[in-house]
Design a protein around this motif. Structure first.
Motif, short mmCIF file in Angstrom:
data_model
loop_
_atom_site.label_atom_id
_atom_site.label_comp_id
_atom_site.label_asym_id
_atom_site.label_seq_id
_atom_site.Cartn_x
_atom_site.Cartn_y
_atom_site.Cartn_z
N CYS A 75 0.82 -1.23 0.00
CA CYS A 75 0.00 0.00 0.00
C CYS A 75 0.85 1.28 0.00
O CYS A 75 0.37 2.34 -0.32
CB CYS A 75 -0.96 0.02 1.18
N ARG A 76 2.10 1.17 0.39
CA ARG A 76 3.07 2.28 0.32
C ARG A 76 2.80 3.39 1.33
O ARG A 76 3.32 4.50 1.19
CB ARG A 76 3.16 2.82 -1.11
N VAL B 260 5.11 7.11 2.25
CA VAL B 260 4.61 8.48 2.40
C VAL B 260 4.81 8.97 3.84
O VAL B 260 5.26 10.10 4.07
CB VAL B 260 3.12 8.56 2.00
N VAL C 110 10.30 14.67 -3.08
CA VAL C 110 9.54 13.79 -3.96
C VAL C 110 10.51 13.05 -4.88
O VAL C 110 11.42 13.65 -5.44
CB VAL C 110 8.55 14.63 -4.81
N TYR D 219 13.39 8.39 -1.13
CA TYR D 219 12.68 7.60 -0.12
C TYR D 219 13.57 7.30 1.08
O TYR D 219 14.77 7.11 0.93
CB TYR D 219 12.22 6.27 -0.72
N PRO E 123 4.97 -9.96 -10.56
CA PRO E 123 4.35 -11.29 -10.45
C PRO E 123 4.82 -12.23 -11.56
O PRO E 123 5.05 -11.81 -12.66
CB PRO E 123 2.86 -10.96 -10.66
N TRP F 202 1.68 -18.48 -7.82
CA TRP F 202 2.22 -17.20 -8.28
C TRP F 202 3.21 -16.65 -7.25
O TRP F 202 2.97 -16.74 -6.05
CB TRP F 202 1.09 -16.18 -8.45
N ILE G 240 -3.92 2.68 -5.21
CA ILE G 240 -3.78 3.06 -3.81
C ILE G 240 -3.52 4.56 -3.65
O ILE G 240 -3.92 5.17 -2.66
CB ILE G 240 -2.68 2.21 -3.13
N LEU H 257 2.10 11.72 -4.44
CA LEU H 257 1.21 10.64 -4.89
C LEU H 257 1.34 10.44 -6.40
O LEU H 257 1.39 9.31 -6.89
CB LEU H 257 -0.23 10.95 -4.50
N ASN I 37 3.87 10.93 -8.18
CA ASN I 37 5.16 10.30 -8.44
C ASN I 37 5.07 8.76 -8.38
O ASN I 37 5.83 8.06 -9.03
CB ASN I 37 6.19 10.81 -7.42
N MET I 38 4.13 8.27 -7.59
CA MET I 38 3.98 6.82 -7.47
C MET I 38 3.31 6.21 -8.71
O MET I 38 3.48 5.03 -8.98
CB MET I 38 3.09 6.48 -6.28
N THR J 3 1.75 -7.25 -18.24
CA THR J 3 1.75 -8.04 -17.00
C THR J 3 1.06 -9.38 -17.22
O THR J 3 0.00 -9.44 -17.85
CB THR J 3 1.08 -7.29 -15.83
N PRO J 4 1.67 -10.44 -16.67
CA PRO J 4 1.06 -11.76 -16.85
C PRO J 4 -0.21 -11.94 -16.01
O PRO J 4 -0.88 -12.97 -16.13
CB PRO J 4 2.16 -12.72 -16.37
N THR J 5 -0.54 -10.96 -15.17
CA THR J 5 -1.74 -11.12 -14.34
C THR J 5 -3.01 -10.80 -15.12
O THR J 5 -4.10 -11.07 -14.64
CB THR J 5 -1.69 -10.23 -13.09
#
Lengths: 116, 391
Positions: free
Chosen positions: A16-17, A21, A31, A34, A43, A56, B269, B282, B284-285, B325-327
């Motif tokens: 969720c990160r 933040v 910005v 980190y 995945p 997976w 998210i 945000l 930037n994510m 993405t393989p998902t």
């Protein structure tokens, strides 16, 4: 002084990160940089379980950077580091090796960091 | 159908709206006859029918609009170019929002700046057993007022009988005192959060129903797999499957030209719908809108990871960055929604780049039989790389 670190129970990290933040706001990190950064591993599919079930690989692991000071100021004021306090999954702990070792082995998917 | 009771019930205001429509006004409520569900329990104008009426002026013209905390052309309007043309015809539009948005830039004659969470008193309740006070911690910037203040002042002006509260605090107390016995200041003073004890098997003790009888809060008292309400309203009373309007099965000729099924609306998210694109940390994510595509499909359509691609069907197109993405299921792509670019020019015709990546351009403005929603989750498209000169 005994070194302190972070125990991360990454079985429960949802990616969720919030830690990223919370850390950047606490330490005033610019910005794009980190104090802790969530790494995505996967995945990919690696096996069959029978029926439609597949195995997976997908993990999220928060990794502290060199800009992490384990929240010296917060800790001095009796608080938890910002990432630990704000972890939505309660998957992070702060303490000495001895304190953290008590939790190790409780479950799989654990990692310990001593960033400083 | 199973209905449940929110223990803190702060949505009670919605139902009171019925009381303030005269019989002459009540029959003019837009869409009241278009869909059965509009006659029962939903005291609103029907959104799609309202747009049709704005377009046609039938049975009476709509001349103005109040927009509060919604960014229609960037976020949820399907066929947004059509909505743009329709809303542009209005004589007067007033809007209230914490941010300047493409929708405000396009239509509003008057803009009221809205206070942020730390600048307002308010209530927040997830319908699952918690009640939180939003406690003002700072003075609003500039001329900002909270949504509560704006509604209260406007309400007092439009219909004082319906808005008897002297202050926002009085209004918040009114909303919670019946179910909690607390005033709003008391809720704040005791920590600002209430959380009820979980209680199981309420259907056995009559605590789920207004009449105190055992059972669920349905007409039959049973857990209804067959909905008595839906049947009475003329809908199918069982949860049966119906193929979507455009799909490989329902429109094979379209599928020949648009060979991928696309879905949208997934959340990220760091942003919610069209919000948060202007907050650097945000953004930037997740800096750009993403189209998720399976590696096999990417190879088939000549797409590499991180490349800008057009997503297109017979209604229009938008561009997003491919993320391989393989998902993802083969044959299905997932497009981001709600994208606009607050860093870009907000004036016409650019409007913060609202048309560039707007996935709703591909979605048909049609809520189907139920009167709710549209096929945001299931349309057909093709995907191909954006040329450099098109960027």
């Amino acid at each position: 002084m005994e070194r302190k670190g972070l125990l991360i129970d990454y079985y429960y990290c949802t990616g969720c990160r919030s830690c990223e933040v919370a850390c950047a706001m606490e330490l005033g990190i610019p910005v794009g940089q980190y104090g802790i950064k969530v790494q995505e591993v996967g995945p990919w599919e690696y096996g069959e379980r029978g029926g439609d079930q597949k195995d997976w690989q997908l993990s999220y692991v928060p990794v502290p950077t060199d800009q992490c000071d384990l929240c010296e100021e917060r800790v001095a004021a009796g608080k938890q580091p910002s990432c630990v306090h704000n972890c939505q999954a309660d998957a992070m702990r702060y303490g000495t090796l001895e304190e953290l070792a008590e939790y190790m082995g409780d479950s799989s998917h654990q990692v310990m960091f001593f960033p400083k | 159908m199973v209905t449940y009771k929110n223990p803190y019930d702060i949505d009670q205001m919605t139902m009171r709206d019925y009381d303030y429509l005269s019989p002459e006004q009540a029959v003019k409520r837009i869409g009241i006859n278009a869909y059965p569900i509009m006659s029962f329990g939903i005291p609103l104008s029907h959104p799609d029918e309202t747009v049709f009426q704005m377009e046609t002026g039938d049975p009476y013209p709509i001349k103005g609009m109040w927009i509060q905390t919604t960014n229609s052309i960037a976020c949820m309007a399907s066929e947004p170019h059509r909505i743009y043309d329709i809303m542009s015809k209005l004589d007067f539009v007033a809007a209230a929002d914490p941010f300047m948005t493409p929708t405000i830039a396009a239509f509003a004659d008057v803009v009221l700046p809205v206070a942020m969470y730390p600048e307002e008193d308010g209530l927040y309740s997830e319908s699952n057993y918690s009640l939180n006070a939003i406690a003002k911690a700072a003075k609003p910037a500039g001329e900002c007022k909270s949504d509560y203040e704006i509604c209260l002042e406007l309400g007092k002006h439009l219909n004082p009988d319906a808005w008897p509260w002297e202050s926002v605090e009085d209004f918040l107390t009114y909303q919670i005192e019946g179910t909690t016995g607390l005033t709003f200041p008391e809720l704040k003073a005791q920590g600002g959060m209430l959380y009820t004890d979980y209680e199981y098997y309420k259907y056995k003790t009559g605590k789920l129903r207004g009449d105190g009888e055992p059972g669920f809060n349905t007409p039959s008292g049973k857990f209804e797999l067959q909905s008595i309400f839906f049947g009475a309203w003329g809908y199918d009373d069982l949860p049966t499957y119906k193929e979507v309007p455009e799909s490989p099965i329902s429109t094979p000729e379209l599928f020949a030209e648009y060979p991928l099924v696309f879905t949208s609306g997934a959340r990220h998210i760091e942003s919610f719908h069209s919000e948060h694109r202007q907050i650097p940390r945000l953004r930037n994510m997740h800096p750009w809108p993403e189209l998720l595509i399976h590696p096999d499909d990417a190879e088939k359509y000549g797409i590499v990871d991180g490349q800008w691609v057009w997503i297109e069907n017979q209604r229009g197109r938008g561009r997003q960055k491919a993320k391989i993405t393989p998902t993802m299921k083969r044959g299905v792509v997932n497009a981001d929604h709600g994208w606009w670019y607050p860093e870009e020019d907000g004036s016409e015709p650019n409007l913060f780049g609202v048309w560039k990546s707007n996935i709703n351009t591909l979605i048909k403005f049609d809520c189907g039989e139920s009167g709710m929603g549209a096929s945001y989750k299931s349309m057909l498209c093709k995907v191909y790389p954006v040329k450099e000169e098109e960027m």
